[in-house]
Scaffold this motif. Structure first.
Motif, PDB file in Angstrom:
ATOM      1  N   THR A 279       0.847  -1.184   0.000  1.00  0.00           N
ATOM      2  CA  THR A 279       0.000   0.000   0.000  1.00  0.00           C
ATOM      3  C   THR A 279       0.886   1.240   0.000  1.00  0.00           C
ATOM      4  O   THR A 279       2.093   1.153   0.245  1.00  0.00           O
ATOM      5  N   THR A 280       0.311   2.368  -0.307  1.00  0.00           N
ATOM      6  CA  THR A 280       0.958   3.655  -0.085  1.00  0.00           C
ATOM      7  C   THR A 280       0.301   4.289   1.139  1.00  0.00           C
ATOM      8  O   THR A 280      -0.706   3.789   1.638  1.00  0.00           O
ATOM      9  N   PRO A 281       0.846   5.394   1.662  1.00  0.00           N
ATOM     10  CA  PRO A 281       0.309   5.930   2.919  1.00  0.00           C
ATOM     11  C   PRO A 281      -1.094   6.537   2.841  1.00  0.00           C
ATOM     12  O   PRO A 281      -1.756   6.670   3.867  1.00  0.00           O
ATOM     13  N   GLN A 282      -1.560   6.907   1.631  1.00  0.00           N
ATOM     14  CA  GLN A 282      -2.842   7.608   1.531  1.00  0.00           C
ATOM     15  C   GLN A 282      -3.996   6.730   1.998  1.00  0.00           C
ATOM     16  O   GLN A 282      -3.988   5.506   1.829  1.00  0.00           O
ATOM     17  N   SER A 283      -5.019   7.375   2.526  1.00  0.00           N
ATOM     18  CA  SER A 283      -6.143   6.649   3.104  1.00  0.00           C
ATOM     19  C   SER A 283      -6.871   5.783   2.081  1.00  0.00           C
ATOM     20  O   SER A 283      -7.338   4.685   2.402  1.00  0.00           O
ATOM     21  N   ALA A 284      -6.988   6.258   0.831  1.00  0.00           N
ATOM     22  CA  ALA A 284      -7.689   5.463  -0.188  1.00  0.00           C
ATOM     23  C   ALA A 284      -6.978   4.139  -0.430  1.00  0.00           C
ATOM     24  O   ALA A 284      -7.619   3.077  -0.531  1.00  0.00           O
ATOM     25  N   ALA A 285      -5.655   4.190  -0.525  1.00  0.00           N
ATOM     26  CA  ALA A 285      -4.884   2.961  -0.731  1.00  0.00           C
ATOM     27  C   ALA A 285      -4.950   2.067   0.493  1.00  0.00           C
ATOM     28  O   ALA A 285      -5.091   0.840   0.383  1.00  0.00           O
ATOM     29  N   VAL A 286      -4.862   2.669   1.677  1.00  0.00           N
ATOM     30  CA  VAL A 286      -4.893   1.897   2.922  1.00  0.00           C
ATOM     31  C   VAL A 286      -6.239   1.206   3.094  1.00  0.00           C
ATOM     32  O   VAL A 286      -6.315   0.023   3.453  1.00  0.00           O
ATOM     33  N   ASN A 287      -7.322   1.921   2.835  1.00  0.00           N
ATOM     34  CA  ASN A 287      -8.651   1.333   2.982  1.00  0.00           C
ATOM     35  C   ASN A 287      -8.834   0.128   2.065  1.00  0.00           C
ATOM     36  O   ASN A 287      -9.407  -0.900   2.459  1.00  0.00           O
ATOM     37  N   ASN A 288      -8.350   0.242   0.851  1.00  0.00           N
ATOM     38  CA  ASN A 288      -8.455  -0.879  -0.082  1.00  0.00           C
ATOM     39  C   ASN A 288      -7.526  -2.016   0.301  1.00  0.00           C
ATOM     40  O   ASN A 288      -7.843  -3.197   0.073  1.00  0.00           O
ATOM     41  N   ALA A 289      -6.368  -1.691   0.874  1.00  0.00           N
ATOM     42  CA  ALA A 289      -5.469  -2.738   1.354  1.00  0.00           C
ATOM     43  C   ALA A 289      -6.125  -3.548   2.463  1.00  0.00           C
ATOM     44  O   ALA A 289      -6.016  -4.779   2.508  1.00  0.00           O
ATOM     45  N   VAL A 290      -6.812  -2.851   3.363  1.00  0.00           N
ATOM     46  CA  VAL A 290      -7.511  -3.544   4.455  1.00  0.00           C
ATOM     47  C   VAL A 290      -8.567  -4.493   3.898  1.00  0.00           C
ATOM     48  O   VAL A 290      -8.713  -5.641   4.359  1.00  0.00           O
ATOM     49  N   LYS A 291      -9.306  -4.047   2.890  1.00  0.00           N
ATOM     50  CA  LYS A 291     -10.316  -4.914   2.270  1.00  0.00           C
ATOM     51  C   LYS A 291      -9.663  -6.158   1.671  1.00  0.00           C
ATOM     52  O   LYS A 291     -10.207  -7.272   1.784  1.00  0.00           O
ATOM     53  N   THR A 292      -8.518  -5.979   1.029  1.00  0.00           N
ATOM     54  CA  THR A 292      -7.846  -7.114   0.406  1.00  0.00           C
ATOM     55  C   THR A 292      -7.274  -8.053   1.460  1.00  0.00           C
ATOM     56  O   THR A 292      -7.234  -9.276   1.262  1.00  0.00           O
ATOM     57  N   ILE A 293      -6.828  -7.511   2.588  1.00  0.00           N
ATOM     58  CA  ILE A 293      -6.359  -8.360   3.685  1.00  0.00           C
ATOM     59  C   ILE A 293      -7.504  -9.226   4.208  1.00  0.00           C
ATOM     60  O   ILE A 293      -7.349 -10.435   4.421  1.00  0.00           O
ATOM     61  N   THR A 294      -8.671  -8.614   4.415  1.00  0.00           N
ATOM     62  CA  THR A 294      -9.806  -9.389   4.906  1.00  0.00           C
ATOM     63  C   THR A 294     -10.237 -10.438   3.885  1.00  0.00           C
ATOM     64  O   THR A 294     -10.653 -11.546   4.254  1.00  0.00           O
ATOM     65  N   PHE A 295     -10.116 -10.096   2.604  1.00  0.00           N
ATOM     66  CA  PHE A 295     -10.427 -11.062   1.551  1.00  0.00           C
ATOM     67  C   PHE A 295      -9.459 -12.242   1.615  1.00  0.00           C
ATOM     68  O   PHE A 295      -9.876 -13.407   1.532  1.00  0.00           O
ATOM     69  N   ALA A 296      -8.156 -11.944   1.739  1.00  0.00           N
ATOM     70  CA  ALA A 296      -7.162 -13.013   1.812  1.00  0.00           C
ATOM     71  C   ALA A 296      -7.454 -13.942   2.986  1.00  0.00           C
ATOM     72  O   ALA A 296      -7.395 -15.176   2.864  1.00  0.00           O
ATOM     73  N   LYS A 297      -7.787 -13.360   4.123  1.00  0.00           N
ATOM     74  CA  LYS A 297      -8.115 -14.176   5.297  1.00  0.00           C
ATOM     75  C   LYS A 297      -9.340 -15.047   5.035  1.00  0.00           C
ATOM     76  O   LYS A 297      -9.401 -16.202   5.479  1.00  0.00           O
ATOM     77  N   SER A 298     -10.307 -14.500   4.303  1.00  0.00           N
ATOM     78  CA  SER A 298     -11.555 -15.232   4.070  1.00  0.00           C
ATOM     79  C   SER A 298     -11.350 -16.452   3.176  1.00  0.00           C
ATOM     80  O   SER A 298     -12.157 -17.394   3.222  1.00  0.00           O
ATOM     81  N   VAL A 299     -10.278 -16.446   2.357  1.00  0.00           N
ATOM     82  CA  VAL A 299      -9.998 -17.609   1.507  1.00  0.00           C
ATOM     83  C   VAL A 299      -8.828 -18.410   2.072  1.00  0.00           C
ATOM     84  O   VAL A 299      -8.204 -19.202   1.376  1.00  0.00           O
ATOM     85  N   ASN A 300      -8.546 -18.188   3.360  1.00  0.00           N
ATOM     86  CA  ASN A 300      -7.528 -18.952   4.094  1.00  0.00           C
ATOM     87  C   ASN A 300      -6.123 -18.796   3.520  1.00  0.00           C
ATOM     88  O   ASN A 300      -5.318 -19.730   3.545  1.00  0.00           O
ATOM     89  N   ALA A 301      -5.841 -17.607   2.984  1.00  0.00           N
ATOM     90  CA  ALA A 301      -4.486 -17.289   2.530  1.00  0.00           C
ATOM     91  C   ALA A 301      -3.787 -16.511   3.641  1.00  0.00           C
ATOM     92  O   ALA A 301      -4.220 -15.395   3.975  1.00  0.00           O
ATOM     93  N   PRO A 302      -2.746 -17.045   4.258  1.00  0.00           N
ATOM     94  CA  PRO A 302      -2.077 -16.323   5.348  1.00  0.00           C
ATOM     95  C   PRO A 302      -1.530 -14.979   4.858  1.00  0.00           C
ATOM     96  O   PRO A 302      -1.088 -14.859   3.717  1.00  0.00           O
ATOM     97  N   VAL A 303      -1.589 -13.974   5.708  1.00  0.00           N
ATOM     98  CA  VAL A 303      -1.041 -12.661   5.373  1.00  0.00           C
ATOM     99  C   VAL A 303       0.299 -12.512   6.078  1.00  0.00           C
ATOM    100  O   VAL A 303       0.367 -12.448   7.309  1.00  0.00           O
ATOM    101  N   LEU A 304       1.366 -12.486   5.290  1.00  0.00           N
ATOM    102  CA  LEU A 304       2.711 -12.387   5.857  1.00  0.00           C
ATOM    103  C   LEU A 304       3.001 -10.995   6.391  1.00  0.00           C
ATOM    104  O   LEU A 304       3.840 -10.833   7.275  1.00  0.00           O
ATOM    105  N   GLY A 305       2.324  -9.993   5.850  1.00  0.00           N
ATOM    106  CA  GLY A 305       2.535  -8.646   6.347  1.00  0.00           C
ATOM    107  C   GLY A 305       2.223  -7.578   5.329  1.00  0.00           C
ATOM    108  O   GLY A 305       1.869  -7.858   4.181  1.00  0.00           O
TER     109      GLY A 305
END
Length: 290
Positions: free
Chosen positions: A179-205
């Motif tokens: 992600t980049t520091p801007q809120s728009a990028a961060v908000n979308n990164a959070v959505k993608t993290i939750t998506f990864a978790k929902s399909v049982n893909a570990p998030v390394l960071g």
């Protein structure tokens, strides 16, 4: 036809044949992936955050440390690996059953949809099922050989590609979110993290790209796009924060000319940051650095 399939209707036979093909495809994918020790997906919530440039530098940094590395460009619509690795005239070879990846001067084995297009300037207009079939085919029929790492670059967001990869690669080490520091990028990164978790893909960071840069005059920091957004995203989702890569025009220039900054400018601020992130990744997946 198996003995048990005698007497099936044409539709039942079609379904049985399709099931058999899926099973065989899955077995081929498992066979290919079994020869690769570690598989890492690089993802982002939105475009323009430097995801692919990070993925290229991650692959190059691992290769510089002596690991055998493959790079799978999983972006069907916007494949960038050919350009970013400086592969100007890809000539694929194979044995009739599998295709060999292109090997760069740094030893990274690369496969991209771009290598398969007769007219690279034309758009790939495919719906989800066809894209997933192509990803399955590339996973099954690319002769990666034995690798320490396969870095998988995905398109931004939560589309079919990352879902297909998570379903097909059973022992995926995990996802690195850019992600980049801007809120728009961060908000979308959070959505993608939750998506990864929902399909049982570990998030390394999470990696924050285009972070603060050192002021050449005062020695302080210049926050061109803000700061701290990546770390906040990681904390909010209880995943590791891997580090910040400063905004660095050199990194952009390098990737545009098919060069990896970690190789060409190893003492530069972005290369130092990337290597620090690689150290943390190696620790996260419990590999002793070579």
């Amino acid at each position: 036809m198996n003995e048990s399939e005698k007497g099936l209707t044409p539709e039942e036979q079609r379904q049985a044949d399709a099931f058999r093909r899926r099973v065989l495809l899955g077995q081929r994918i498992e066979g290919r992936m079994a020869a690769i020790k570690h598989k890492i997906v690089v993802a982002s919530g939105k475009g323009g955050v430097g995801k692919s440039s990070f993925a290229v530098n991650l692959a190059a940094a691992l290769a510089e440390r002596g690991y055998s590395v493959g790079f799978f460009d999983g972006d069907i619509h916007g494949p960038a690996a050919a350009k970013f690795f400086g592969i100007l005239d890809p000539r694929l070879t194979g044995d009739g059953e599998a295709v060999n990846p292109i090997v760069t001067d740094d030893g990274v084995r690369v496969m991209s949809m771009a290598f398969l297009l007769e007219e690279p300037e034309k758009a790939v207009i495919w719906r989800g099922p066809i894209k997933m079939q192509m990803i399955d085919t590339l996973l099954a029929d690319v002769n990666w050989g034995e690798l320490d790492f396969l870095i998988i670059d995905t398109p931004p967001g939560t589309g079919d590609e990352i879902l297909s990869l998570a379903q097909r690669i059973k022992d995926l080490d995990g996802v690195v979110m850019i992600t980049t520091p801007q809120s728009a990028a961060v908000n979308n990164a959070v959505k993608t993290i939750t998506f990864a978790k929902s399909v049982n893909a570990p998030v390394l960071g999470v990696v924050e790209n285009m972070g603060p840069v050192a002021c050449p005059d005062c020695g302080g920091e210049i926050n061109l796009f803000g700061s701290g957004g990546g770390e906040k995203a990681a904390l909010s989702q209880n995943v590791p924060f891997l580090g910040t890569i400063p905004f660095d025009p050199v990194m952009g220039e390098d990737v545009e000319t098919g060069l990896a900054t970690v190789v060409e400018h190893p003492e530069g601020p972005s290369a130092v940051a990337v290597n620090g992130i690689v150290d943390k990744l190696l620790g996260a997946i419990k590999i002793a650095a070579k």
